[in-house]
Design an enzyme around this catalytic site. Sequence first.
Site, PDB file in Angstrom:
ATOM      1  N   GLY A  89       0.830  -1.192   0.113  1.00 20.59           N
ATOM      2  CA  GLY A  89       0.058  -0.036   0.029  1.00 20.59           C
ATOM      3  C   GLY A  89       0.680   1.306   0.074  1.00 20.59           C
ATOM      4  O   GLY A  89       0.280   2.371   0.456  1.00 20.59           O
ATOM      5  N   GLY A  90       1.982   1.383  -0.429  1.00 13.95           N
ATOM      6  CA  GLY A  90       2.820   2.356  -0.601  1.00 13.95           C
ATOM      7  C   GLY A  90       3.311   2.854   0.747  1.00 13.95           C
ATOM      8  O   GLY A  90       3.932   4.023   1.034  1.00 13.95           O
TER       9      GLY A  90
ATOM     10  N   SER B 286       4.584  -5.735  -2.254  1.00 12.52           N
ATOM     11  CA  SER B 286       4.837  -4.266  -2.475  1.00 12.52           C
ATOM     12  C   SER B 286       5.515  -3.595  -1.483  1.00 12.52           C
ATOM     13  O   SER B 286       6.743  -4.116  -1.156  1.00 12.52           O
ATOM     14  CB  SER B 286       3.380  -3.566  -2.665  1.00 12.52           C
ATOM     15  OG  SER B 286       3.476  -2.231  -3.575  1.00 12.52           O
TER      16      SER B 286
END
Length: 476
Positions: free
Chosen positions: A104-105, A187
């Site tokens: 989610g960055g 991620s």
Amino acid sequence: MRALAHTSQGTLRGDPCGEIVVFRGVPYAAAPTGERRWRPAQAAPGWKGVREAIAFGPIPPQHISPERLAKRGLSMSEDCLTLNIWTPAVDDSRRPVLVFLHGGGQTQGHGSAPLLDGSRLARRGDIVVVTINFRLGVLGSLYAPDWHGADSTNLTLRDQIQALRWVREEIGAFGGDPGALTVAGQSSGAIAISALLAGGCDLFDRAILQSGGVERVRSTAAASAVAAQLRALRCAEKPGVADILAAQRKIDTGFVPPQGPFHPCVDGDIIEEHPLVVARTRPMRAIPVLAGTTRDEWRIFDAALDGDVFTERYVQQRAQALAGDAADADAVVATYRADHGSHRDVASAMVTDYHFTAPTEQFVRAHARYGNTVFRYELQWPSPRAGLGACHDSCLPLLFGNLDAAPALAGTGDAARRMSDVVQTLWLEFIRAGEPWDRYDRAGGPTMVLGSECETACDHRAEQLGFWENRYPAYG
């Protein structure tokens, strides 16, 4: 089914769900509120009696609508340092443990997302699955040692370290083996693992990096520049959560693709040097690593842009932004034009390799060079939505088996279920200390290609990936 777990903090009552017991909202650290807002995670206090662990804890502060929160029966709070455990049984068995760090960055996400429900994976593999909430955005990544002290940096990583320490110490009470702990992340979760591995963290025994843009660990200068923007927005003293989130939205993220202003940074403490520098210059902890990416990571982000944006000039500008002013943008584009027809596909493919595939390959190749066990993959299973291909996040429903939670990512039919079975089987083999496919040992070495056919391939796009070898900015 027995649903009580006795930890050093106190007794927890879980939720028996069929063949699985779920413990939700388990505190692994004290609430990071008040004077603890900008402090490293501290041990959670104990309790007397039996504590109910049947409801998810609040998610970390982030941009999400109240309607969406209410629909999912969730709340949001700074008091968010909890984890969730799915176990086949609360007994004395010593099952392998998978701790998963969401993506989610480092600004979005939470461990209670339906996509990350660990029931199917725990049941199928007879393993214990753990997901975690940790601080995000400014609250987790502000680099301001002059404001809040030297140990106030990289609080997201410090939270994750505290959670891993808790799992090491307590997971035996849930039927898990504290000596067989695999940490996996997708991620930004995978980026965090690269930083922990490069920093010598000894709280896990195996690591899985899925779609990690390892190059996105920020330099000290870049992190300081974000802090300066926040200072200008008067977000330095004692702002409320709403003020912090409002300021966070105003941070300049740069040319597409954005530069990730809330990823971990080289702070001289938790991260002494960039993970890619560490990997290339000296051995990291000698643990097995499984790592890879999806073939079309960036397409899901470019899908938000109108098709008219992707002109020849735009593609050239993107190539120049990625490769640097000294590079020949025409040569960069030509490298990709042979395999990708449209301007949009060329533009997306360049970002996919620059931000995900090439740095992941460099990181694990360096780890393998020192004699460590590495398994590399590329997921080519396409989204059913036209134009997305094998996009970012598509690995998640396949790994957890929760296809219905995000049908646009990997599909929900029989073929998708078979693909999920394959991914789960291979990952579980690794988690159980096995060898799921041939080891990756060199540039262009054996890579498991997961698609309509699943097989290892050598020299897998080695030329294109090698193009980015020395294209990343200076680290420091």
